[in-house]
Design a protein around this motif. Sequence first.
Motif, PDB file in Angstrom:
ATOM      1  N   LYS A  73       0.866  -1.385   0.092  1.00 17.53           N
ATOM      2  CA  LYS A  73      -0.001  -0.103   0.174  1.00 17.53           C
ATOM      3  C   LYS A  73       0.786   1.441  -0.272  1.00 17.53           C
ATOM      4  N   ASP A  74       0.398   2.370  -0.784  1.00 15.90           N
ATOM      5  CA  ASP A  74       1.276   3.358  -1.094  1.00 15.90           C
ATOM      6  C   ASP A  74       1.184   4.525   0.096  1.00 15.90           C
ATOM      7  N   ILE A  75       1.031   4.154   1.222  1.00 19.21           N
ATOM      8  CA  ILE A  75       1.465   4.854   2.359  1.00 19.21           C
ATOM      9  C   ILE A  75       2.468   4.219   3.224  1.00 19.21           C
ATOM     10  N   ILE A  76       3.115   3.187   2.728  1.00 20.95           N
ATOM     11  CA  ILE A  76       3.982   2.346   3.380  1.00 20.95           C
ATOM     12  C   ILE A  76       5.360   2.471   2.667  1.00 20.95           C
ATOM     13  N   ASP A  77       6.415   3.121   3.069  1.00 17.49           N
ATOM     14  CA  ASP A  77       7.630   3.375   2.574  1.00 17.49           C
ATOM     15  C   ASP A  77       8.426   2.209   2.109  1.00 17.49           C
ATOM     16  N   THR A  78       8.876   2.639   0.817  1.00 15.69           N
ATOM     17  CA  THR A  78       9.893   1.571   0.073  1.00 15.69           C
ATOM     18  C   THR A  78      10.838   2.601  -0.441  1.00 15.69           C
ATOM     19  N   ALA A  79      12.246   1.978  -0.126  1.00 20.50           N
ATOM     20  CA  ALA A  79      13.323   2.801  -0.574  1.00 20.50           C
ATOM     21  C   ALA A  79      13.522   2.724  -2.049  1.00 20.50           C
ATOM     22  N   ASP A  80      12.974   1.685  -2.771  1.00 18.84           N
ATOM     23  CA  ASP A  80      13.185   1.584  -4.220  1.00 18.84           C
ATOM     24  C   ASP A  80      11.998   1.844  -5.142  1.00 18.84           C
ATOM     25  N   MET A  81      11.163   2.366  -4.640  1.00 20.37           N
ATOM     26  CA  MET A  81       9.849   2.881  -5.182  1.00 20.37           C
ATOM     27  C   MET A  81       9.382   4.286  -4.696  1.00 20.37           C
ATOM     28  N   PRO A  82       8.924   4.870  -5.350  1.00 21.40           N
ATOM     29  CA  PRO A  82       8.277   6.300  -4.909  1.00 21.40           C
ATOM     30  C   PRO A  82       7.168   5.751  -3.823  1.00 21.40           C
ATOM     31  N   THR A  83       6.995   6.711  -2.861  1.00 23.91           N
ATOM     32  CA  THR A  83       5.846   6.625  -2.003  1.00 23.91           C
ATOM     33  C   THR A  83       4.958   7.834  -1.992  1.00 23.91           C
ATOM     34  N   SER A  84       3.877   8.113  -2.276  1.00 22.25           N
ATOM     35  CA  SER A  84       3.392   9.273  -2.541  1.00 22.25           C
ATOM     36  C   SER A  84       2.105   9.400  -1.648  1.00 22.25           C
ATOM     37  N   TYR A  85       1.678   8.472  -0.487  1.00 24.02           N
ATOM     38  CA  TYR A  85       0.916   8.609   0.544  1.00 24.02           C
ATOM     39  C   TYR A  85      -0.645   8.979  -0.251  1.00 24.02           C
ATOM     40  N   GLY A  86      -0.950   8.848  -1.576  1.00 26.23           N
ATOM     41  CA  GLY A  86      -2.026   9.042  -2.134  1.00 26.23           C
ATOM     42  C   GLY A  86      -2.294  10.662  -2.277  1.00 26.23           C
ATOM     43  N   SER A  87      -1.286  11.398  -2.117  1.00 33.27           N
ATOM     44  CA  SER A  87      -1.468  12.792  -2.224  1.00 33.27           C
ATOM     45  C   SER A  87      -0.510  13.621  -3.338  1.00 33.27           C
ATOM     46  N   PRO A  88      -0.963  14.324  -4.131  1.00 32.65           N
ATOM     47  CA  PRO A  88      -0.290  15.083  -4.936  1.00 32.65           C
ATOM     48  C   PRO A  88       0.909  16.005  -4.375  1.00 32.65           C
ATOM     49  N   ILE A  89       0.888  16.072  -3.192  1.00 34.15           N
ATOM     50  CA  ILE A  89       1.851  16.904  -2.357  1.00 34.15           C
ATOM     51  C   ILE A  89       3.364  15.827  -2.390  1.00 34.15           C
ATOM     52  N   TYR A  90       3.073  14.736  -2.539  1.00 36.71           N
ATOM     53  CA  TYR A  90       4.256  13.827  -2.231  1.00 36.71           C
ATOM     54  C   TYR A  90       4.492  12.823  -3.668  1.00 36.71           C
ATOM     55  N   ALA A  91       3.960  13.389  -4.625  1.00 39.23           N
ATOM     56  CA  ALA A  91       4.249  12.555  -6.079  1.00 39.23           C
ATOM     57  C   ALA A  91       5.872  12.659  -6.245  1.00 39.23           C
ATOM     58  N   GLY A  92       6.096  11.428  -6.627  1.00 37.75           N
ATOM     59  CA  GLY A  92       7.630  11.181  -6.847  1.00 37.75           C
ATOM     60  C   GLY A  92       8.523  10.991  -5.586  1.00 37.75           C
ATOM     61  N   HIS A  93       7.937  11.175  -4.355  1.00 39.51           N
ATOM     62  CA  HIS A  93       8.555  10.981  -3.008  1.00 39.51           C
ATOM     63  C   HIS A  93       9.410   9.781  -2.936  1.00 39.51           C
ATOM     64  N   ARG A  94      10.699   9.901  -2.695  1.00 42.07           N
ATOM     65  CA  ARG A  94      11.524   8.791  -2.484  1.00 42.07           C
ATOM     66  C   ARG A  94      11.805   8.683  -0.910  1.00 42.07           C
ATOM     67  N   PRO A  95      11.109   7.687  -0.131  1.00 43.32           N
ATOM     68  CA  PRO A  95      11.800   7.363   1.189  1.00 43.32           C
ATOM     69  C   PRO A  95      13.107   7.104   1.279  1.00 43.32           C
ATOM     70  N   ALA A  96      14.030   7.261   2.421  1.00 42.58           N
ATOM     71  CA  ALA A  96      15.426   6.893   2.653  1.00 42.58           C
ATOM     72  C   ALA A  96      15.396   5.409   2.646  1.00 42.58           C
ATOM     73  N   ARG A  97      14.505   4.720   3.204  1.00 41.84           N
ATOM     74  CA  ARG A  97      14.654   3.189   3.675  1.00 41.84           C
ATOM     75  C   ARG A  97      13.102   2.861   3.618  1.00 41.84           C
TER      76      ARG A  97
END
Length: 424
Positions: A73-97
């Motif tokens: 689910k895209d509110i769960i951080d993945t280091a190798d894939m974007p995690t946008s939390y279902g929000s345009p605010i975080y489009a393309g966001h890349r968590p560190a881990r």
Amino acid sequence: MTRIPTALEALRRIADGSMTCEALARACLERIVEREPAVQAWQHLEPDAALDTARRIDRAGTGPLKGLPIGVKDIIDTADMPTSYGSPIYAGHRPARDAACVALARHAGALILGKTVTTEFAYFQPGKTHNPHEYGRTPGGSSSGSAAAVADGMVLLALGTQTAGSVIRPASYCGCVGYKPTHGLIDRTGVRPFADSLDTVGVFARTVEDAALFASVLAGRPGLRIENRSVRPRIGLSRTHEWDAAEPATAAVLEEAVKRLRASGLEIREVVLPECWRGLFEAQKTIMAYEGARACAPEMLTSPDRLSAKLREILQIGAAIAPDDYDGAKSLAAEARAGMADALDGLDVLLTPSAPGEAPQGMEATGDPVFNRVWTLLGGPCVNVPGLTGPSGMPIGVQVVGRIGDDQRTLAAAAAIARVLSVR
């Protein structure tokens, strides 16, 4: 197209050499190519990278989830894939881990196939996902993509979360198993918070046995796995204080489930929940709004125009809740938790509705978590058991609820119930 096996079946076939991890991943990706244009369960996929990883697992991978493709689910951080939390605010966001649950799944040999669609910050603003059984209906939320992907055979297992009804309700609407563990059983580190007192990492699968296996690895509790198929649970039928919200379809499904279970020889008796529990529904709403307003304060204060009207509304409501009202709701919940064992006296689990009825028509909303809020607030394990349908042929599940911390017994009971309900 290659039939997508269950998780336990796939593990057996990988172990005996009759299936490779690459072949399994390729079969899932072929199913996605076929069905994704209509279902739209996925937020992010990298097919070539997934196949490369599957080949690497074939060469040297080990672990109890070896080679099993899973959705996250895209509110769960993945280091190798974007995690946008279902929000345009975080489009393309890349968590560190990776989130803890993702890291543990990888360590156990799982293949992270991709990120599944979530509602905005796991609240009620719908994403793009359609119900795989009828595209004009909601899949539920907020774990919409995970439920739809598993139910449609795109992936064997998926991670979701529940704060009100975000695992059980979409599992019921889409027709798969959804398991919301006891609060905190699966670590939430790296999962976008909304209401810390309520947020719970859960799993989706096609069988209760698969869900138990997945959760046992993530929680580090091998005892959750279902080894004994002779369990005969003592079941309490609870129509709950919210029964007026049940549509005729849900009432009929619950009665059919009880009829089949009694015919199989299982003990079922009616249970009336304590009168003092009537306030728990509103208490859950109060706690969720109050904590959500604080968890989403950074976005509300800096980018309110990029939040949906639905989310802004609940955040404004939450910000206006008096601390005394929040504390009172927490106290009521604590008192009810202390009395939960008495409510299940002489029983192993309760059988209750998973959702008001079939998945609603339209994509403007994700359905009502009316039959989930209280159980999420109490914090015990819940399992949606599929197998029955409503008048339109859409899935309707039944919800199996257990005592806080009694996940092993709850899963075993759910598996026994599922075996009865899956027999035609």
